[in-house]
Each structure stands twice: as structure tokens, then as C-alpha cells.
Design a protein around this motif. Structure first.
Motif, short mmCIF file in Angstrom:
data_model
loop_
_atom_site.label_atom_id
_atom_site.label_comp_id
_atom_site.label_asym_id
_atom_site.label_seq_id
_atom_site.Cartn_x
_atom_site.Cartn_y
_atom_site.Cartn_z
N ARG A 153 -0.46 -0.75 -1.73
CA ARG A 153 -1.76 -2.01 -1.78
C ARG A 153 -1.10 -3.16 -1.20
NH1 ARG A 153 -1.96 -2.12 -7.07
NH2 ARG A 153 -4.10 -1.13 -7.40
N ARG A 154 0.12 -3.51 -1.27
CA ARG A 154 0.70 -4.73 -0.68
C ARG A 154 0.60 -4.65 0.86
NH1 ARG A 154 3.81 -8.34 -3.41
NH2 ARG A 154 3.61 -9.68 -1.38
N SER A 155 0.66 -3.42 1.37
CA SER A 155 1.08 -3.16 2.84
C SER A 155 -0.41 -2.97 3.53
CB SER A 155 1.54 -1.83 3.18
OG SER A 155 1.45 -1.44 4.38
N PHE A 156 -1.33 -2.65 2.90
CA PHE A 156 -2.81 -2.78 3.41
C PHE A 156 -3.83 -3.79 2.97
CE2 PHE A 156 -1.45 1.60 3.89
CZ PHE A 156 -1.81 2.15 5.29
N LEU A 157 -3.40 -4.37 1.66
CA LEU A 157 -4.51 -5.33 1.12
C LEU A 157 -3.91 -6.74 1.11
CD1 LEU A 157 -6.45 -3.29 -1.44
CD2 LEU A 157 -6.84 -3.63 0.95
N GLY A 158 -2.33 -7.07 1.37
CA GLY A 158 -1.86 -8.16 1.58
C GLY A 158 -1.46 -8.59 0.08
N PRO A 159 -1.10 -9.71 -0.21
CA PRO A 159 -1.33 -11.05 0.80
C PRO A 159 0.29 -10.90 1.60
CG PRO A 159 -0.67 -11.85 -1.37
CD PRO A 159 -0.97 -10.56 -1.66
N HIS A 160 -0.27 -11.47 2.91
CA HIS A 160 1.09 -11.54 3.50
C HIS A 160 0.62 -12.52 4.60
CE1 HIS A 160 -0.44 -8.03 5.62
NE2 HIS A 160 -0.12 -7.38 4.58
N LEU A 196 -4.09 6.64 -10.20
CA LEU A 196 -4.05 6.84 -8.62
C LEU A 196 -5.57 6.92 -8.18
CD1 LEU A 196 -2.87 7.82 -6.29
CD2 LEU A 196 -2.74 10.24 -7.23
N THR A 197 -6.50 7.53 -8.94
CA THR A 197 -7.95 7.67 -8.43
C THR A 197 -8.41 6.07 -8.14
OG1 THR A 197 -8.45 9.42 -9.67
CG2 THR A 197 -10.25 8.39 -9.09
N ALA A 198 -7.99 5.28 -9.05
CA ALA A 198 -8.86 3.72 -8.74
C ALA A 198 -7.97 3.25 -7.61
CB ALA A 198 -8.43 3.14 -10.03
N LEU A 199 -6.64 3.60 -7.34
CA LEU A 199 -5.78 2.80 -6.33
C LEU A 199 -6.44 3.40 -4.77
CD1 LEU A 199 -3.39 1.28 -5.06
CD2 LEU A 199 -2.01 3.29 -5.42
N VAL A 200 -6.61 4.68 -5.03
CA VAL A 200 -7.27 5.10 -3.65
C VAL A 200 -8.58 4.77 -3.29
CG1 VAL A 200 -8.05 7.34 -2.44
CG2 VAL A 200 -5.83 7.39 -3.74
N ALA A 201 -9.35 4.65 -4.33
CA ALA A 201 -10.55 4.12 -4.14
C ALA A 201 -10.55 2.66 -3.68
CB ALA A 201 -11.42 4.10 -5.40
N GLU A 202 -9.71 1.88 -4.34
CA GLU A 202 -9.72 0.24 -3.60
C GLU A 202 -9.09 0.51 -2.44
OE1 GLU A 202 -7.08 -3.68 -4.87
OE2 GLU A 202 -6.80 -1.62 -6.15
N LEU A 203 -8.19 1.19 -2.18
CA LEU A 203 -7.70 0.81 -0.73
C LEU A 203 -8.75 1.38 0.49
CD1 LEU A 203 -4.12 2.42 -1.57
CD2 LEU A 203 -4.70 0.28 -0.37
N LEU A 204 -9.32 2.57 0.13
CA LEU A 204 -10.56 2.76 0.80
C LEU A 204 -11.41 2.07 0.99
CD1 LEU A 204 -10.89 6.86 -0.48
CD2 LEU A 204 -10.06 6.10 1.88
N ASP A 205 -11.86 1.35 0.05
CA ASP A 205 -12.94 0.29 0.13
C ASP A 205 -12.41 -0.92 0.89
OD1 ASP A 205 -15.46 -0.71 -0.67
OD2 ASP A 205 -14.25 -2.19 -1.97
N GLY A 206 -11.14 -1.27 0.89
CA GLY A 206 -10.65 -2.60 1.38
C GLY A 206 -10.01 -2.47 2.77
N SER A 207 -9.77 -1.19 3.20
CA SER A 207 -8.72 -1.17 4.40
C SER A 207 -9.36 -0.15 5.32
CB SER A 207 -7.41 -1.03 4.21
OG SER A 207 -6.60 -0.59 5.20
N GLU A 208 -9.63 -0.33 6.44
CA GLU A 208 -10.30 0.64 7.23
C GLU A 208 -8.99 1.27 8.04
OE1 GLU A 208 -12.41 -1.25 10.60
OE2 GLU A 208 -14.01 -1.80 9.23
N ALA A 209 -8.13 0.77 7.95
CA ALA A 209 -6.77 1.45 8.52
C ALA A 209 -6.40 2.29 7.44
CB ALA A 209 -5.82 0.56 8.57
#
Length: 283
Positions: A153-160, A196-209
């Protein structure tokens, strides 16, 4: 269904449990080691007659529900649970989820490595244990919530900071790719796990990469042998990376060490003194 092997397995596991382990009195007239058959049946919420027939290799194939109750009554480990299912001719379903509990011996190991930064990550890439040097090199994980300790989550969605990867690592793109590959493999092991399902859904929604990498279905992870952290206080720190598997808990110990005599070793030594007291610059 291997009735004879199943019968022997149940008997041996029953005999190793002391009555006191399940809150039962031993009693002066107890002649059999461990629990009695009727006691196991009571704990498993099944009839004594049916459990007796299981131990006598005369019972029909037990249902998954009965097997789950026997597992609980006999206090079987995950490996024993799977073995019981195979003996009964009913392959086990997917494990309910990975453990977040780190064995005390592993925690002790982390703190016995004063010249190495070491963390333990779960199957979902959450940092679940660390030593002081890892906190100084990366960040003070004790100040973060569980959500913010997830490295994917930190790698794809930050913050940094703008233009900087998480912790300024030199292999940011490769780390992101390998974390997606490990997460994709974990999703097959734990297909119905809500976290895990919620994490993947959040990443798919928030990061095109993330979505692009996830769509490749890659699960082969190439090991990272060396990386450089761009630390806000001591500058670049180049470390060797070693990963140890804790297979029974689906966890990984990641150990970062610097080459002896190198400037990076001196930087780690300085960090071990400074600690997290001045690490208020986002990584």
C-alpha cells in the motif's frame, strides 16, 4: 478414505492429550492415556458411537463439518488438520488466513542482530516485527497504524515525497513488481480472505501501475540481492538483502547487512546510535 490409517491417527492424537489440557479432571480410575473416546466425542459435538466407529475403522466418510469439530477437539495443528482431511478422503479447503503472530524466537533473533536491519513481513506485506536498526533505516513502525505498515500500500499509494520512492530505495520499480507478484500468489492461497480482498480492491482502484502489474498474473519472484536506501540523514546506504522463509506461518524475515569496511557499514553504525530520535523526515 484410508479407514485404518485414519483410525490409528485419531487414536494416537487422542492419547496424547491430557484431561487437564481441556479442563477435565484426571480422576483416580482413569486407565487409558489421554482422553477417553466419549470425551473426544463430547468435545467434538458428535455421538460417542460414531467417534468409536471412526477409531475402529468402521465409520463412513466423515463430513467436512465433523472433521472440523474433531480438529478442534483434538487440538490439531494446521499440518495435522490437512493430514486428517487427506486420510478421510476429503482434501482440505484453503487455509483460513496467514498468521500475524511472530514466534518469540524470531523476535529474539531480530534483536540479536545489532549490525543488521531486520523485519518480518506477513503474506500480505505488512511489517509485523522489526528491530531498532530497521526502524532507524526505514521508519519507526511503532508509530504507524497496521494499515500504514503495509509495504505494498505504501509503495503504490504513498505517502512519500514528490519524486521519491518509499524509503528512497534504488530498486523501487522492482520492489513494486515483486510485491504484486507475491500478493497475487497469496490471493490464490487465501482466495476468500476479506483483508486481502479489500487490499487488492483498494490498490486496483487507486493505482494504475498496480492494476497493470496485477493484470499480468505474474507470480515468479526474482530475489533482490542488493539495494540502496537513500536515507535523509546519512545519505545512500547500500545493503545486501537476505530473505528467510517461515513456512509454517507464511512469513518472511528480511535482513539487510552492509559489506564490512564499507561506507554503508559506517552509515548503519551511525544509525544504530542516532536511532529514530531525529527521523522526522518522511521516507
Amino acid at each position: 478414505m484410508d479407514r485404518r490409517e485414519l483410525a490409528d491417527f485419531l487414536r494416537i492424537r487422542r492419547e496424547r492429550i491430557a484431561p487437564a489440557d481441556v479442563g477435565l479432571p484426571a480422576g483416580p480410575r482413569r486407565r487409558t492415556p489421554g482422553l477417553r473416546r466419549e470425551e473426544v466425542a463430547q468435545l467434538a459435538y458428535i455421538s460417542t458411537e460414531y467417534y468409536t466407529r471412526l477409531e475402529q475403522a468402521r465409520a463412513p466418510r466423515p463430513s467436512r463439518e465433523v472433521l472440523a469439530q474433531v480438529v478442534r477437539a483434538l487440538r490439531l495443528s494446521d499440518a495435522e488438520r490437512d493430514h486428517l482431511h487427506h486420510l478421510a478422503g476429503t482434501p482440505p479447503g484453503p487455509p483460513p488466513g496467514p498468521s500475524r503472530e511472530v514466534r518469540q524466537s524470531i523476535v529474539d533473533l531480530l534483536h540479536r542482530l545489532p549490525q543488521a536491519a531486520a523485519i518480518v513481513i506477513s503474506a500480505f506485506y505488512e511489517v509485523i516485527a522489526w528491530n531498532d536498526l530497521a526502524a532507524a533505516l526505514m521508519e519507526d513502525f511503532s508509530a504507524l497504524s497496521r494499515r500504514d505498515r503495509n509495504l505494498v500500500r505504501r509503495s503504490f499509494l504513498g505517502p512519500h515525497p514528490q519524486g521519491r520512492r518509499l524509503y528512497g530505495v534504488s530498486d523501487g520499480e522492482e520492489f513494486a513488481r515483486s510485491s504484486v507478484q507475491r500478493l497475487r500468489a497469496a490471493s490464490a492461497r487465501y482466495p476468500d480472505h476479506p483483508e486481502l480482498t479489500a487490499l487488492v480492491a483498494e490498490l486496483l482502484d487507486g493505482s494504475e501501475a498496480f492494476a497493470r502489474m496485477w493484470a499480468t498474473h505474474e507470480v515468479t519472484v526474482r530475489p533482490t540481492l542488493c539495494k540502496t536506501f537513500d536515507h535523509p540523514l546519512v545519505g545512500p546506504v547500500t545493503v545486501n538483502c537476505d530473505v528467510l522463509d517461515i513456512a509454517d506461518r507464511d512469513q518472511h524475515v528480511v535482513i539487510y547487512t552492509a559489506t564490512p569496511g564499507s561506507p554503508s557499514e559506517e552509515a548503519l553504525r551511525l544509525l544504530s546510535v542516532v536511532g529514530t530520535q531525529r527521523l522526522d523526515v518522511p521516507g
